[in-house]
Design a protein around this motif. Structure first.
Motif, PDB file in Angstrom:
ATOM      1  N   ASN A 108     -12.951 -13.100  13.905  1.00  0.00           N
ATOM      2  CA  ASN A 108     -11.646 -11.905  14.520  1.00  0.00           C
ATOM      3  C   ASN A 108     -11.868 -10.009  14.002  1.00  0.00           C
TER       4      ASN A 108
ATOM      5  N   CYS B 293     -13.409  -9.365  18.081  1.00  0.00           N
ATOM      6  CA  CYS B 293     -12.240  -9.233  18.381  1.00  0.00           C
ATOM      7  C   CYS B 293     -11.299  -7.905  18.303  1.00  0.00           C
TER       8      CYS B 293
ATOM      9  N   TRP C 234      -7.663  -9.441  23.729  1.00  0.00           N
ATOM     10  CA  TRP C 234      -8.948 -10.552  22.788  1.00  0.00           C
ATOM     11  C   TRP C 234      -8.880 -11.556  22.018  1.00  0.00           C
ATOM     12  N   ARG C 235      -9.545 -12.403  22.389  1.00  0.00           N
ATOM     13  CA  ARG C 235      -8.972 -13.258  21.381  1.00  0.00           C
ATOM     14  C   ARG C 235     -10.443 -14.549  20.971  1.00  0.00           C
ATOM     15  N   LYS C 236     -10.392 -15.444  20.383  1.00  0.00           N
ATOM     16  CA  LYS C 236     -11.534 -16.464  19.765  1.00  0.00           C
ATOM     17  C   LYS C 236     -11.111 -17.763  19.821  1.00  0.00           C
TER      18      LYS C 236
ATOM     19  N   VAL D 293     -15.917 -15.169  22.420  1.00  0.00           N
ATOM     20  CA  VAL D 293     -14.568 -13.947  22.028  1.00  0.00           C
ATOM     21  C   VAL D 293     -14.715 -13.267  23.633  1.00  0.00           C
TER      22      VAL D 293
END
Length: 79
Positions: A38, A41, A53-55, A66
């Protein structure tokens, strides 16, 4: 700057960091991975705010991804 002022500032600054470090140490491995993913991100969003942005964390295959998805210019303009 006097030595006492400097040392006092360092001691005051160290208290929140120590508290955060203790909290992180109490987390499970997956919680720490989530926390750091997180944070990454968030950093990437500062660098490239035009992306969402995501993971993805895959403990079975031992990787963390990421990725920044392109957002339509209209969505970026509204923000």
């Amino acid at each position: 700057m006097q030595r006492r002022t400097f040392l006092g500032g360092i001691a005051a600054a160290a208290v929140p960091v120590t508290g955060a470090a203790a909290a992180i140490e109490e987390m499970s491995a997956m919680e720490r991975a989530e926390f750091h993913a997180n944070a990454l991100c968030d950093a990437m969003a500062e660098m490239s705010p035009d992306r969402k942005w995501r993971k993805a964390i895959d403990s079975e295959h031992s990787f963390v991804l990421v990725v920044g998805d392109a957002r339509p210019p209209a969505v970026v303009a509204q923000e």
